[in-house]
Design a protein around this motif. Structure first.
Motif, PDB file in Angstrom:
ATOM      1  N   LYS A 113     -47.825 -27.388 -25.107  1.00 52.38           N
ATOM      2  CA  LYS A 113     -47.900 -27.418 -26.087  1.00 52.38           C
ATOM      3  C   LYS A 113     -46.938 -27.368 -27.195  1.00 52.38           C
ATOM      4  O   LYS A 113     -46.263 -25.591 -26.367  1.00 52.38           O
ATOM      5  CB  LYS A 113     -48.980 -26.504 -27.629  1.00 52.38           C
ATOM      6  CG  LYS A 113     -50.206 -27.923 -27.065  1.00 52.38           C
ATOM      7  CD  LYS A 113     -51.801 -27.173 -27.824  1.00 52.38           C
ATOM      8  CE  LYS A 113     -52.718 -27.513 -27.316  1.00 52.38           C
ATOM      9  NZ  LYS A 113     -53.567 -27.211 -27.845  1.00 52.38           N
ATOM     10  N   TRP A 114     -45.603 -28.123 -27.582  1.00 49.41           N
ATOM     11  CA  TRP A 114     -44.308 -27.404 -27.940  1.00 49.41           C
ATOM     12  C   TRP A 114     -44.465 -28.377 -29.544  1.00 49.41           C
ATOM     13  O   TRP A 114     -44.602 -28.350 -29.409  1.00 49.41           O
ATOM     14  CB  TRP A 114     -43.105 -28.425 -27.202  1.00 49.41           C
ATOM     15  CG  TRP A 114     -43.469 -27.666 -26.213  1.00 49.41           C
ATOM     16  CD1 TRP A 114     -43.674 -28.166 -24.802  1.00 49.41           C
ATOM     17  CD2 TRP A 114     -42.340 -26.235 -25.011  1.00 49.41           C
ATOM     18  NE1 TRP A 114     -43.407 -27.194 -23.447  1.00 49.41           N
ATOM     19  CE2 TRP A 114     -42.392 -26.456 -23.992  1.00 49.41           C
ATOM     20  CE3 TRP A 114     -41.086 -26.003 -26.142  1.00 49.41           C
ATOM     21  CZ2 TRP A 114     -41.451 -26.003 -23.769  1.00 49.41           C
ATOM     22  CZ3 TRP A 114     -40.720 -25.158 -26.307  1.00 49.41           C
ATOM     23  CH2 TRP A 114     -40.714 -24.749 -23.769  1.00 49.41           C
ATOM     24  N   SER A 115     -43.551 -26.945 -30.402  1.00 45.77           N
ATOM     25  CA  SER A 115     -43.041 -27.729 -31.822  1.00 45.77           C
ATOM     26  C   SER A 115     -42.137 -28.641 -31.447  1.00 45.77           C
ATOM     27  O   SER A 115     -41.693 -28.939 -30.449  1.00 45.77           O
ATOM     28  CB  SER A 115     -42.932 -26.504 -32.515  1.00 45.77           C
ATOM     29  OG  SER A 115     -43.732 -25.930 -32.536  1.00 45.77           O
ATOM     30  N   ALA A 116     -42.377 -29.858 -32.464  1.00 43.35           N
ATOM     31  CA  ALA A 116     -41.369 -30.527 -31.785  1.00 43.35           C
ATOM     32  C   ALA A 116     -40.432 -31.504 -33.947  1.00 43.35           C
ATOM     33  O   ALA A 116     -41.304 -31.417 -34.138  1.00 43.35           O
ATOM     34  CB  ALA A 116     -41.635 -31.592 -31.312  1.00 43.35           C
ATOM     35  N   LYS A 117     -39.309 -31.210 -33.124  1.00 41.10           N
ATOM     36  CA  LYS A 117     -38.803 -32.652 -34.159  1.00 41.10           C
ATOM     37  C   LYS A 117     -38.374 -33.380 -33.863  1.00 41.10           C
ATOM     38  O   LYS A 117     -37.680 -33.893 -32.651  1.00 41.10           O
ATOM     39  CB  LYS A 117     -37.836 -31.775 -35.053  1.00 41.10           C
ATOM     40  CG  LYS A 117     -37.794 -30.269 -35.847  1.00 41.10           C
ATOM     41  CD  LYS A 117     -36.447 -29.286 -36.420  1.00 41.10           C
ATOM     42  CE  LYS A 117     -35.340 -29.339 -35.291  1.00 41.10           C
ATOM     43  NZ  LYS A 117     -34.330 -28.876 -35.900  1.00 41.10           N
ATOM     44  N   SER A 118     -37.855 -34.395 -34.777  1.00 41.92           N
ATOM     45  CA  SER A 118     -36.945 -36.160 -34.587  1.00 41.92           C
ATOM     46  C   SER A 118     -35.662 -35.674 -35.733  1.00 41.92           C
ATOM     47  O   SER A 118     -36.278 -36.833 -36.592  1.00 41.92           O
ATOM     48  CB  SER A 118     -38.660 -36.829 -34.276  1.00 41.92           C
ATOM     49  OG  SER A 118     -37.601 -38.106 -33.949  1.00 41.92           O
ATOM     50  N   ASP A 119     -35.381 -37.005 -34.957  1.00 38.78           N
ATOM     51  CA  ASP A 119     -34.380 -37.699 -36.102  1.00 38.78           C
ATOM     52  C   ASP A 119     -34.603 -39.198 -35.946  1.00 38.78           C
ATOM     53  O   ASP A 119     -34.359 -39.865 -36.875  1.00 38.78           O
ATOM     54  CB  ASP A 119     -32.791 -37.553 -34.695  1.00 38.78           C
ATOM     55  CG  ASP A 119     -31.880 -36.694 -34.824  1.00 38.78           C
ATOM     56  OD1 ASP A 119     -32.146 -35.789 -35.330  1.00 38.78           O
ATOM     57  OD2 ASP A 119     -30.925 -36.347 -34.102  1.00 38.78           O
ATOM     58  N   TYR A 120     -36.296 -39.533 -35.395  1.00 36.54           N
ATOM     59  CA  TYR A 120     -36.296 -41.032 -35.602  1.00 36.54           C
ATOM     60  C   TYR A 120     -38.119 -40.489 -36.357  1.00 36.54           C
ATOM     61  O   TYR A 120     -38.620 -41.078 -36.310  1.00 36.54           O
ATOM     62  CB  TYR A 120     -36.838 -41.759 -34.134  1.00 36.54           C
ATOM     63  CG  TYR A 120     -35.742 -41.580 -33.645  1.00 36.54           C
ATOM     64  CD1 TYR A 120     -34.726 -42.363 -33.269  1.00 36.54           C
ATOM     65  CD2 TYR A 120     -35.137 -40.124 -32.365  1.00 36.54           C
ATOM     66  CE1 TYR A 120     -33.579 -42.213 -32.688  1.00 36.54           C
ATOM     67  CE2 TYR A 120     -34.214 -40.725 -31.725  1.00 36.54           C
ATOM     68  CZ  TYR A 120     -33.142 -41.205 -31.016  1.00 36.54           C
ATOM     69  OH  TYR A 120     -32.039 -41.811 -30.579  1.00 36.54           O
ATOM     70  N   ALA A 121     -37.910 -39.548 -36.976  1.00 38.54           N
ATOM     71  CA  ALA A 121     -39.019 -39.365 -37.977  1.00 38.54           C
ATOM     72  C   ALA A 121     -39.073 -40.215 -38.585  1.00 38.54           C
ATOM     73  O   ALA A 121     -39.101 -41.005 -39.328  1.00 38.54           O
ATOM     74  CB  ALA A 121     -38.957 -38.282 -38.544  1.00 38.54           C
ATOM     75  N   PRO A 122     -40.817 -41.121 -39.240  1.00 37.92           N
ATOM     76  CA  PRO A 122     -41.831 -40.022 -39.072  1.00 37.92           C
ATOM     77  C   PRO A 122     -42.146 -40.855 -37.276  1.00 37.92           C
ATOM     78  O   PRO A 122     -41.795 -41.799 -36.728  1.00 37.92           O
ATOM     79  CB  PRO A 122     -42.368 -40.883 -39.593  1.00 37.92           C
ATOM     80  CG  PRO A 122     -42.550 -41.919 -40.227  1.00 37.92           C
ATOM     81  CD  PRO A 122     -40.955 -42.063 -40.282  1.00 37.92           C
ATOM     82  N   ILE A 123     -43.142 -39.368 -36.852  1.00 42.88           N
ATOM     83  CA  ILE A 123     -43.431 -40.005 -35.759  1.00 42.88           C
ATOM     84  C   ILE A 123     -45.458 -39.528 -35.698  1.00 42.88           C
ATOM     85  O   ILE A 123     -45.466 -38.387 -36.006  1.00 42.88           O
ATOM     86  CB  ILE A 123     -42.954 -39.401 -34.402  1.00 42.88           C
ATOM     87  CG1 ILE A 123     -41.609 -39.302 -34.145  1.00 42.88           C
ATOM     88  CG2 ILE A 123     -44.103 -40.199 -32.623  1.00 42.88           C
ATOM     89  CD1 ILE A 123     -41.017 -38.370 -32.970  1.00 42.88           C
ATOM     90  N   ALA A 124     -45.999 -40.898 -35.258  1.00 39.12           N
ATOM     91  CA  ALA A 124     -47.583 -40.619 -35.702  1.00 39.12           C
ATOM     92  C   ALA A 124     -47.972 -39.868 -34.112  1.00 39.12           C
ATOM     93  O   ALA A 124     -47.252 -39.995 -33.235  1.00 39.12           O
ATOM     94  CB  ALA A 124     -47.935 -41.856 -35.873  1.00 39.12           C
ATOM     95  N   GLU A 125     -49.139 -39.089 -34.475  1.00 35.47           N
ATOM     96  CA  GLU A 125     -49.598 -38.717 -33.665  1.00 35.47           C
ATOM     97  C   GLU A 125     -50.153 -39.549 -32.655  1.00 35.47           C
ATOM     98  O   GLU A 125     -50.395 -41.142 -33.161  1.00 35.47           O
ATOM     99  CB  GLU A 125     -51.190 -37.954 -34.588  1.00 35.47           C
ATOM    100  CG  GLU A 125     -51.842 -36.892 -33.908  1.00 35.47           C
ATOM    101  CD  GLU A 125     -52.919 -36.418 -34.613  1.00 35.47           C
ATOM    102  OE1 GLU A 125     -54.026 -36.101 -34.115  1.00 35.47           O
ATOM    103  OE2 GLU A 125     -52.701 -35.871 -35.896  1.00 35.47           O
ATOM    104  N   ASN A 126     -50.207 -39.427 -31.442  1.00 29.60           N
ATOM    105  CA  ASN A 126     -50.968 -40.214 -30.484  1.00 29.60           C
ATOM    106  C   ASN A 126     -49.284 -41.026 -29.756  1.00 29.60           C
ATOM    107  O   ASN A 126     -49.567 -41.773 -29.182  1.00 29.60           O
ATOM    108  CB  ASN A 126     -52.166 -41.177 -30.572  1.00 29.60           C
ATOM    109  CG  ASN A 126     -53.173 -40.237 -30.561  1.00 29.60           C
ATOM    110  OD1 ASN A 126     -53.465 -38.900 -29.512  1.00 29.60           O
ATOM    111  ND2 ASN A 126     -54.319 -40.305 -31.477  1.00 29.60           N
ATOM    112  N   THR A 127     -48.804 -40.580 -30.248  1.00 31.54           N
ATOM    113  CA  THR A 127     -47.309 -41.751 -29.374  1.00 31.54           C
ATOM    114  C   THR A 127     -46.369 -40.742 -28.751  1.00 31.54           C
ATOM    115  O   THR A 127     -46.495 -39.647 -29.014  1.00 31.54           O
ATOM    116  CB  THR A 127     -46.312 -41.740 -30.873  1.00 31.54           C
ATOM    117  OG1 THR A 127     -47.369 -42.176 -32.288  1.00 31.54           O
ATOM    118  CG2 THR A 127     -45.152 -42.622 -30.756  1.00 31.54           C
TER     119      THR A 127
END
Length: 148
Positions: A113-127
């Motif tokens: 498990k890792w903390s994560a960020k995205s430039d393509y947010a939002p990203i839903a769970e199970n993606t």
């Protein structure tokens, strides 16, 4: 004044060498070379204008010779890789939604498990996501493109 010029040039070279030693970058080493050359020139001529031309010419030559070498050496800096580097390019699954590009969610990659960020947010769970980079202790991810 003419009899003091060798000492003035050597003094200038020493000051520039101290400045160079006080930094981690190449800042004034070229002026050290130029000042020493100008000091040597005082043996042959008392003309300050000629000494100044020699100083400038040798400083410029030292710059032109050493700068490419320094750039090559700087590009060969040893970066220490970590085990986390192996995660870059891997596929993971979002286990805690990333709601915006400022928000931190969680992903699971290679069983961790890792903390994560995205430039393509939002990203839903199970993606499914691909790891682009690591910033500190956070993964930077983007959603995988679904192919039909």
């Amino acid at each position: 004044m003419e009899k003091y010029m060798p000492f003035i040039w050597i003094g200038f070279a020493i000051v520039m060498a101290i400045c160079e030693a006080a930094t981690t970058q190449l800042v004034s080493i070229w002026f050290v070379v130029g000042a020493v050359a100008a000091a040597v020139t005082t043996i042959f001529t008392p003309n300050i204008f000629i000494q100044l031309i020699v100083f400038l010419a040798f400083s410029a030559a030292a710059l032109l010779i050493t700068r490419p070498i320094a750039k090559r050496l700087k590009n060969k800096t040893n970066t220490v890789g970590t085990n986390a580097d192996r995660l870059i390019g891997k596929t993971g699954v979002v286990i805690s939604e990333i709601k915006s590009n400022l928000d931190v969610g969680q992903v699971k990659v290679m069983g961790q498990k890792w903390s994560a960020k995205s430039d393509y947010a939002p990203i839903a769970e199970n993606t499914k996501v691909t790891v682009l980079a690591i910033e500190g202790v956070k993964l930077i991810v983007k959603p995988e493109i679904k192919e039909d």
